[in-house]
Motif scaffolding. Structure first.
Motif, PDB file in Angstrom:
ATOM      1  N   GLY A 142       5.156  -5.454  -2.129  1.00  0.00           N
ATOM      2  CA  GLY A 142       5.712  -4.935  -3.374  1.00  0.00           C
ATOM      3  C   GLY A 142       5.429  -5.836  -4.563  1.00  0.00           C
ATOM      4  O   GLY A 142       5.208  -5.348  -5.683  1.00  0.00           O
ATOM      5  N   THR A 143       5.411  -7.122  -4.341  1.00  0.00           N
ATOM      6  CA  THR A 143       5.167  -8.059  -5.451  1.00  0.00           C
ATOM      7  C   THR A 143       3.767  -7.826  -6.024  1.00  0.00           C
ATOM      8  O   THR A 143       3.594  -7.665  -7.235  1.00  0.00           O
ATOM      9  N   THR A 223      16.952  -3.854  -3.891  1.00  0.00           N
ATOM     10  CA  THR A 223      16.975  -4.756  -2.733  1.00  0.00           C
ATOM     11  C   THR A 223      18.385  -4.888  -2.140  1.00  0.00           C
ATOM     12  O   THR A 223      18.545  -4.874  -0.925  1.00  0.00           O
ATOM     13  N   ASP A 248       9.007   1.410  -8.349  1.00  0.00           N
ATOM     14  CA  ASP A 248       9.008   0.434  -7.263  1.00  0.00           C
ATOM     15  C   ASP A 248       9.796   1.044  -6.108  1.00  0.00           C
ATOM     16  O   ASP A 248      11.023   0.947  -6.045  1.00  0.00           O
ATOM     17  N   ASP A 277       6.260  -0.062   0.472  1.00  0.00           N
ATOM     18  CA  ASP A 277       6.016  -1.152   1.423  1.00  0.00           C
ATOM     19  C   ASP A 277       6.276  -0.657   2.830  1.00  0.00           C
ATOM     20  O   ASP A 277       7.431  -0.447   3.210  1.00  0.00           O
ATOM     21  N   HIS A 279       5.957  -2.431   5.357  1.00  0.00           N
ATOM     22  CA  HIS A 279       6.567  -3.496   6.179  1.00  0.00           C
ATOM     23  C   HIS A 279       8.077  -3.559   5.932  1.00  0.00           C
ATOM     24  O   HIS A 279       8.719  -4.554   6.243  1.00  0.00           O
ATOM     25  N   LYS A 280       8.616  -2.491   5.360  1.00  0.00           N
ATOM     26  CA  LYS A 280      10.079  -2.373   5.246  1.00  0.00           C
ATOM     27  C   LYS A 280      10.454  -1.133   6.075  1.00  0.00           C
ATOM     28  O   LYS A 280      10.467  -1.203   7.298  1.00  0.00           O
TER      29      LYS A 280
HETATM   30  C1  LIG Z   1      12.793  -3.365  -4.414  1.00  0.00           C
HETATM   31  C2  LIG Z   1      11.760  -4.383  -4.014  1.00  0.00           C
HETATM   32  N1  LIG Z   1      10.620  -4.448  -4.689  1.00  0.00           N
HETATM   33  C3  LIG Z   1       9.670  -5.359  -4.378  1.00  0.00           C
HETATM   34  C4  LIG Z   1       9.854  -6.248  -3.353  1.00  0.00           C
HETATM   35  C5  LIG Z   1       8.805  -7.270  -3.049  1.00  0.00           C
HETATM   36  O1  LIG Z   1       8.135  -6.924  -1.896  1.00  0.00           O
HETATM   37  P1  LIG Z   1       7.201  -7.961  -1.100  1.00  0.00           P
HETATM   38  O2  LIG Z   1       8.146  -8.975  -0.526  1.00  0.00           O
HETATM   39  O3  LIG Z   1       6.553  -7.119  -0.083  1.00  0.00           O
HETATM   40  O4  LIG Z   1       6.262  -8.556  -2.065  1.00  0.00           O
HETATM   41  C6  LIG Z   1      11.029  -6.206  -2.622  1.00  0.00           C
HETATM   42  C7  LIG Z   1      11.246  -7.162  -1.522  1.00  0.00           C
HETATM   43  O5  LIG Z   1      12.240  -7.150  -0.856  1.00  0.00           O
HETATM   44  C8  LIG Z   1      12.018  -5.244  -2.956  1.00  0.00           C
HETATM   45  O6  LIG Z   1      13.171  -5.191  -2.300  1.00  0.00           O
END
Ligand SMILES: Cc1ncc(COP(=O)(O)O)c(C=O)c1O
Length: 458
Positions: A142-143, A223, A248, A277, A279-280
């Motif tokens: 996600g980042t 999150t 997001d 993502d 991986h979530k």
């Molecule tokens: C809402 C949200 N966006 C982005 C991210 C970032 O994801 P990543 O850790 O895969 O970079 C997270 C990570 O928990 C998240 O909860």
């Protein structure tokens, strides 16, 4: 590499993994940070790079055992701290092959079939999100997806952008805006349900400088609270102001698989860019991020021509390169595990896992309410449950909550999440294990209560 040598090394690695898990015996090592450090140093024999190698079998056996023994294990139902999922065996097996084949998606001649596969997976996920014809790329998460989306938004027109997100959006939007030199993200308050306050944003946009373009980062699954910003209203507002909507959906994107909960994401199809993502809520080993953009032309700012990777005449002859989709050059075929999983489980199989996690969160909220020592902070939306230890008379403070969580960590009994909201320290269960049961949750909550009482008495 030969199949025989790999098979034998994989056997060694799996035996060491089982050994390490058995030594640990719970969701994480019963150890202080210093003790973990000592165990890793002992396994390294204080020589991370010995002058003479100790051999494949020995190095694997020592270090895999030590890291597995010292792991926070998301397959254990008491590992509930983060959006850290238990990976599917089928995805892990496919990921091993991705390593063994070592394809790299920056040029056709390093990844012929994987290049096609990534295009098919992106098409499929675009259709699932209601963005037919979308282009996209597999990212590190996600980042990286949000960073890339902000870059595409910045470069889509010459006028300066101003980025907005809710005050509880993931920090990757702030970091991305900072790295891209597009200023601080303007924070918008959230309502009682932890969703971006749209009328507030409307006032901010009305007062913004006329030459600035708004880029709104909406969150579909925050999150901590799992809250989903009002996507249709945000899309309409952004359109009125000629702006860009990035959704997001790193956490909430998994709902796309669920017949029961898909509606919560209504409006995602109105976005310019979306991050998911897997991986979530997709049960992939990290990393399995996805960025989708509604129009392939939006990726234009990333286009690069490198004579040694994507010469024009090769591309003209159909030797496609995905170089222009990613910030990375060398890029492993994370797509393989994703594609294998999509086919192995199908939409229904994945949707049922999503449903199981959300159901367990509802149960957990009721179980928190049922315990006098605990206070539920918010009704779950997705699979997180935010609460605090209040104690039998409701007086336990932030410090007690912080200490009881560390006590659970160092005893190796449970990984409970910790966060803060409105200046208070809060505890959190993040339920991403579709096989976890109500009894598992009860056990974790009982551990929290016992640890809280022990702290109160200490
Ligand atoms: C809402 C949200 N966006 C982005 C991210 C970032 O994801 P990543 O850790 O895969 O970079 C997270 C990570 O928990 C998240 O909860």
């Amino acid at each position: 590499m030969t199949d025989r040598s790999l098979r034998s090394l994989v056997d060694t690695a799996l035996a060491a993994l089982a050994n390490g898990r058995e030594q640990r015996g719970g969701p994480l090592p019963a150890a202080t940070p210093r003790q973990v450090e000592q165990t890793v140093d002992a396994a390294l024999g204080h020589a991370t790079l010995p002058a003479e190698g100790i051999g494949d079998e020995a190095a694997l056996a020592d270090l895999v055992t030590a890291v597995a023994a010292g792991a926070a294990d998301p397959t254990d139902p008491a590992c509930t701290g983060h959006l850290h999922c238990p990976p599917l065996d089928v995805a892990v097996a496919a990921d091993l092959v991705a390593s063994a084949l070592n394809q790299s998606l920056d040029s056709w001649d390093q990844a012929p079939a994987a290049t096609v596969l990534e295009e098919r997976v992106i098409e499929t996920l675009g259709d699932l999100a209601g963005l037919p014809g979308a282009a996209g790329v597999i990212t590190t998460g996600g980042t990286a997806s949000t960073y890339t989306a902000l870059l595409l938004a910045r470069d889509a027109a010459p006028s300066p952008v101003r980025v907005y997100s809710s005050e509880i959006a993931h920090f990757s939007a702030d970091r991305g805006a900072h790295l891209l030199g597009i200023g601080e993200v303007v924070k918008v308050p959230v309502d009682e349900q932890h969703r971006l306050d749209v009328p507030h944003l409307a006032r901010l946009l009305a007062d913004a400088p006329a030459d600035s373009r708004p880029v709104v980062v909406a969150t579909a699954g925050t999150t901590d609270f799992g809250s989903i910003d009002p996507l249709p209203a945000l899309a309409a507002l952004v359109r009125t102001h000629g702006g860009w909507l990035h959704v997001d959906a790193a956490y909430g994107g998994g709902l796309l698989f669920s017949d029961t909960h898909r509606d919560l994401l209504t409006g995602v199809e109105l976005a310019d860019t979306v991050s998911l993502d897997l991986h979530k809520l997709g049960w992939q080993p990290a990393a399995a991020g996805v960025l989708l953009a509604r129009d392939p032309a939006l990726f234009e700012p990333l286009a690069r021509r490198a004579a040694y990777l994507n010469p024009v005449d090769d591309e003209d002859e159909g030797y496609t390169s995905l170089l222009g989709r990613s910030l990375r050059t060398t890029r492993r075929a994370d797509v393989l595990k994703i594609a294998v999983t999509l086919r192995a489980l199908g939409r229904r199989g994945l949707g049922e896992k999503v449903d199981a996690c959300l159901r367990l969160a509802q149960y957990s909220a009721a179980a928190v309410r049922a315990r006098v020592d605990l206070e539920l902070v918010a009704d779950p939306v997705l699979s997180t449950v935010v609460f605090r230890y209040a104690g039998p008379d409701g007086t336990a403070d932030d410090q007690i909550n912080g200490r009881l969580r560390r006590a659970l960590l160092s005893s190796g009994q449970a990984v409970v999440g910790r966060t803060e909201h409105r200046g208070r320290v809060l505890l959190k269960l993040t339920l991403l294990n579709p096989d976890a049961t109500e009894a598992d949750v009860d056990r974790v909550l009982d551990l929290v209560v016992a640890a809280g009482r022990a702290e109160l008495e200490s």
